[in-house]
Write a protein that holds these residues in place. Sequence first.
Motif, PDB file in Angstrom:
ATOM      1  N   UNK A  25      -0.976   0.947  -7.423  1.00  0.00           N
ATOM      2  CA  UNK A  25      -2.053   1.328  -8.322  1.00  0.00           C
ATOM      3  C   UNK A  25      -3.325   1.750  -7.598  1.00  0.00           C
ATOM      4  N   UNK A  26      -3.387   1.548  -6.303  1.00  0.00           N
ATOM      5  CA  UNK A  26      -4.597   1.844  -5.544  1.00  0.00           C
ATOM      6  C   UNK A  26      -4.304   2.839  -4.429  1.00  0.00           C
ATOM      7  N   UNK A  57     -10.444   8.896  -8.389  1.00  0.00           N
ATOM      8  CA  UNK A  57      -9.608   9.834  -9.139  1.00  0.00           C
ATOM      9  C   UNK A  57      -9.308  11.013  -8.218  1.00  0.00           C
ATOM     10  N   UNK A  58      -8.378  11.836  -8.640  1.00  0.00           N
ATOM     11  CA  UNK A  58      -7.990  13.013  -7.855  1.00  0.00           C
ATOM     12  C   UNK A  58      -8.093  14.256  -8.733  1.00  0.00           C
TER      13      UNK A  58
END
Length: 145
Positions: free
Chosen positions: A63-64, A134-135
Amino acid sequence: MLDDLDRTIIGILVEDARISLKDLANQVGLSSPSTAERLRRLEERKVIRSFTVDVDPVALGYNLTAVVRVRPLPGMLHIVEKLIQETPEITECDKVTGDDCFIGKLQFRTMEQLDMILDRLAERAETNTSIVKSSPVRRRLPPLS
């Protein structure tokens, strides 16, 4: 160089690498044998390196994400490079110019896991880590034209 048809084929494959040869041929307006020959030539020329699957790390429990800049201590460059290559949580890494030697992307589940990874590097390198929020741009090809 690529012609327009090659660019079209690559664009379609980028969107769906699992497309059938028949469907790809229909979309580009060629016969299946002609399309297969085009694909073969693109692979021979190393334009197409592989056909792959895009797996979301979150679905695997990662998740990271972090970006880590790595500056090996004197005499440790090759050892640090090997450590990076042997760390599966480092999913991408570039050897770069400038103050740092490597910039890597890590996928991890907990902050403790991140600490363990960085601790292994810290004996041989200085690191600077940023957590990804975010990406807005996912990995993509440069323009095909």
